[in-house]
Design a protein around this motif. Structure first.
Motif, mmCIF file in Angstrom:
data_model
loop_
_atom_site.group_PDB
_atom_site.id
_atom_site.type_symbol
_atom_site.label_atom_id
_atom_site.label_comp_id
_atom_site.label_asym_id
_atom_site.label_seq_id
_atom_site.Cartn_x
_atom_site.Cartn_y
_atom_site.Cartn_z
ATOM 1 N N ASN A 80 0.743 -0.931 -0.242
ATOM 2 C CA ASN A 80 0.315 0.002 0.162
ATOM 3 C C ASN A 80 0.682 1.491 -0.427
ATOM 4 O O ASN A 80 0.381 2.091 0.041
ATOM 5 C CB ASN A 80 -1.067 0.092 1.052
ATOM 6 C CG ASN A 80 -2.300 -0.701 0.999
ATOM 7 O OD1 ASN A 80 -2.654 -1.430 0.606
ATOM 8 N ND2 ASN A 80 -1.678 -2.548 2.096
ATOM 9 N N GLY A 81 2.181 1.019 0.130
ATOM 10 C CA GLY A 81 3.048 2.531 0.097
ATOM 11 C C GLY A 81 3.500 3.543 -1.479
ATOM 12 O O GLY A 81 2.810 4.401 -1.097
ATOM 13 N N HIS A 82 3.097 2.831 -2.385
ATOM 14 C CA HIS A 82 3.069 3.118 -3.280
ATOM 15 C C HIS A 82 1.590 3.562 -4.049
ATOM 16 O O HIS A 82 1.868 5.183 -4.501
ATOM 17 C CB HIS A 82 3.807 2.286 -4.469
ATOM 18 C CG HIS A 82 4.005 2.409 -5.799
ATOM 19 N ND1 HIS A 82 4.843 3.523 -6.446
ATOM 20 C CD2 HIS A 82 3.014 2.314 -7.481
ATOM 21 C CE1 HIS A 82 4.349 4.142 -7.757
ATOM 22 N NE2 HIS A 82 4.195 3.574 -8.580
ATOM 23 N N THR A 83 0.911 2.806 -3.855
ATOM 24 C CA THR A 83 -0.813 2.779 -4.492
ATOM 25 C C THR A 83 -1.246 2.334 -3.600
ATOM 26 O O THR A 83 -0.843 1.609 -3.140
ATOM 27 C CB THR A 83 -0.752 2.864 -5.711
ATOM 28 O OG1 THR A 83 -2.452 3.574 -5.947
ATOM 29 C CG2 THR A 83 -0.673 1.512 -6.015
ATOM 30 N N ASP A 84 -2.655 2.345 -3.401
ATOM 31 C CA ASP A 84 -3.509 1.782 -2.595
ATOM 32 C C ASP A 84 -3.801 0.059 -3.247
ATOM 33 O O ASP A 84 -4.184 0.199 -4.243
ATOM 34 C CB ASP A 84 -4.698 2.174 -2.857
ATOM 35 C CG ASP A 84 -5.899 1.764 -1.181
ATOM 36 O OD1 ASP A 84 -5.397 2.028 -0.167
ATOM 37 O OD2 ASP A 84 -6.844 0.887 -1.025
ATOM 38 N N LYS A 85 -3.320 -0.483 -2.336
ATOM 39 C CA LYS A 85 -4.050 -2.394 -2.642
ATOM 40 C C LYS A 85 -3.134 -2.696 -4.157
ATOM 41 O O LYS A 85 -3.253 -3.050 -5.324
ATOM 42 C CB LYS A 85 -5.088 -3.017 -2.714
ATOM 43 C CG LYS A 85 -5.649 -2.583 -1.765
ATOM 44 C CD LYS A 85 -6.013 -3.624 -0.676
ATOM 45 C CE LYS A 85 -6.082 -3.337 1.180
ATOM 46 N NZ LYS A 85 -6.537 -1.368 1.283
ATOM 47 N N MET A 86 -1.634 -2.263 -3.755
ATOM 48 C CA MET A 86 -0.887 -3.178 -5.618
ATOM 49 C C MET A 86 -0.566 -3.871 -5.348
ATOM 50 O O MET A 86 -0.267 -4.723 -4.185
ATOM 51 C CB MET A 86 0.542 -2.279 -5.485
ATOM 52 C CG MET A 86 1.386 -2.634 -7.142
ATOM 53 S SD MET A 86 2.456 -1.169 -6.531
ATOM 54 C CE MET A 86 3.792 -1.429 -5.532
ATOM 55 N N MET A 87 -0.625 -5.338 -5.760
ATOM 56 C CA MET A 87 -0.142 -6.294 -6.092
ATOM 57 C C MET A 87 0.398 -6.987 -6.179
ATOM 58 O O MET A 87 1.089 -6.438 -7.807
ATOM 59 C CB MET A 87 -1.311 -6.859 -6.688
ATOM 60 C CG MET A 87 -2.993 -6.526 -5.918
ATOM 61 S SD MET A 87 -4.209 -7.658 -6.813
ATOM 62 C CE MET A 87 -4.993 -6.959 -9.545
ATOM 63 N N LEU A 88 1.716 -7.534 -5.678
ATOM 64 C CA LEU A 88 2.404 -8.337 -6.328
ATOM 65 C C LEU A 88 2.599 -9.614 -6.801
ATOM 66 O O LEU A 88 2.034 -10.619 -5.451
ATOM 67 C CB LEU A 88 3.880 -8.134 -5.790
ATOM 68 C CG LEU A 88 3.862 -6.959 -4.715
ATOM 69 C CD1 LEU A 88 5.208 -6.817 -3.498
ATOM 70 C CD2 LEU A 88 4.504 -5.704 -5.942
ATOM 71 N N PRO A 89 2.381 -10.393 -8.151
ATOM 72 C CA PRO A 89 3.052 -11.498 -8.210
ATOM 73 C C PRO A 89 3.560 -12.865 -7.424
ATOM 74 O O PRO A 89 4.746 -12.206 -7.672
ATOM 75 C CB PRO A 89 2.234 -11.776 -9.680
ATOM 76 C CG PRO A 89 1.697 -10.655 -9.601
ATOM 77 C CD PRO A 89 2.280 -9.920 -8.636
ATOM 78 N N GLN A 90 3.659 -13.286 -6.094
ATOM 79 C CA GLN A 90 4.549 -14.500 -5.662
ATOM 80 C C GLN A 90 4.480 -16.085 -6.736
ATOM 81 O O GLN A 90 3.442 -16.666 -6.905
ATOM 82 C CB GLN A 90 4.316 -14.695 -4.815
ATOM 83 C CG GLN A 90 5.659 -15.285 -3.417
ATOM 84 C CD GLN A 90 5.343 -15.083 -2.488
ATOM 85 O OE1 GLN A 90 5.597 -13.720 -1.892
ATOM 86 N NE2 GLN A 90 5.847 -16.326 -1.578
#
Length: 288
Positions: free
Chosen positions: A193-203
């Motif tokens: 949430n730091g860059h923008t709200d609820k950014m998603m990172l695929p793992q």
């Protein structure tokens, strides 16, 4: 499962904005700026063959904007179509378009112009976002709205191809612990949430290794040191906590980081050093 690097070109952004409070005398050694203080950045997407699904993570800037727009960003290099074709695929083959977030450099290639109409570039694909971030992007704050272009976003919903990933009820704790949810049997999604709200990172679990698509939590390897936080981030102290937690986890579990914007380095793993956590080895995805 097979993974393919998809290069959708390069663009330029202000070096000071990309490195935040870090002085130019330091960051300019890492990614030298031109006479306009602009640095070169990649638009590196990821294609995943997972059973009968062909999943594309992010889509670059695209080419539908006008000359004035591109005059700010100097788009150059490969295109999404050329890179897909080099792997033997077409846009029609994509079953899922996964958008880490809706800033123009991550989702612009999702929509194309057909005559006077704006339509999905991937006609057979489900487009994935999450409801919290969608609301954030479609009702943007004044500081961030220049990154959320309605022509990249609204046609996705109008096409009826949009679906939402479920956001876990429990978000990051006070120590920056990252929430996550499953996307497929081999892919989980981390929320930051730091860059923008609820950014998603695929793992991604791949060949007994864990690969994390870093999006804008760590846009490049040069952003690994903790103070290197972009001025574009909405909540830089949140980014700092998220980075610190993630980097330690990545060292402890020997994660592989896949960089979307690093103009040179595609992947790396990490190690603890006297100066903090730093890269260990750089390598390409195809060498895993």
């Amino acid at each position: 499962m097979k993974l393919h690097t998809i290069n959708s070109g390069y663009f330029k952004l202000d070096g000071g904005a990309m490195y935040g409070v870090v002085p130019k005398s330091m960051w300019n050694k890492l990614n030298p700026a031109d006479e306009n203080n602009l640095c070169n950045w990649a638009l590196r997407c990821l294609l995943i063959e997972d059973g009968n699904r062909l999943i594309l993570i992010d889509t670059g800037v695209g080419d539908k904007q006008d000359a004035k727009f591109f005059g700010h960003y100097y788009l150059h290099g490969d295109t999404l179509d050329i890179s897909l074709a080099s792997k033997g695929f077409r846009k029609e083959d994509i079953t899922d378009v996964f958008l880490t977030h809706l800033h123009f450099d991550h989702c612009g290639g999702s929509i194309i112009r057909e005559g006077n109409r704006l339509v999905p570039a991937f006609k057979n694909a489900v487009y994935w976002s999450n409801e919290d971030h969608w609301q954030w992007a479609t009702l943007p704050n004044d500081r961030e709205k220049a990154s959320f272009l309605k022509e990249n976003i609204l046609p996705i919903k109008e096409s009826s191809q949009l679906q939402f990933v479920t956001v876990p009820e429990k978000g990051p704790d006070v120590n920056g612990q990252l929430s996550s949810t499953d996307f497929t049997d081999s892919i989980s999604i981390r929320f930051v949430n730091g860059h923008t709200d609820k950014m998603m990172l695929p793992q991604i679990r791949y060949k007994e290794k864990t690969i994390v698509y870093m999006a804008d939590l760590l846009p490049s390897a040069s952003h690994i040191p903790l103070p290197y936080v972009m001025a574009y981030d909405m909540f830089p102290l949140t980014t700092l906590k998220e980075k610190k937690t993630f980097l330690q986890e990545a060292v402890d579990n020997d994660y592989i980081l896949y960089f979307e914007h690093d103009p040179v380095n595609e992947c790396c793993n990490l190690q603890a050093t006297e100066k903090g956590i730093r890269h260990k080895h750089f390598f390409q995805l195809k060498d895993i």
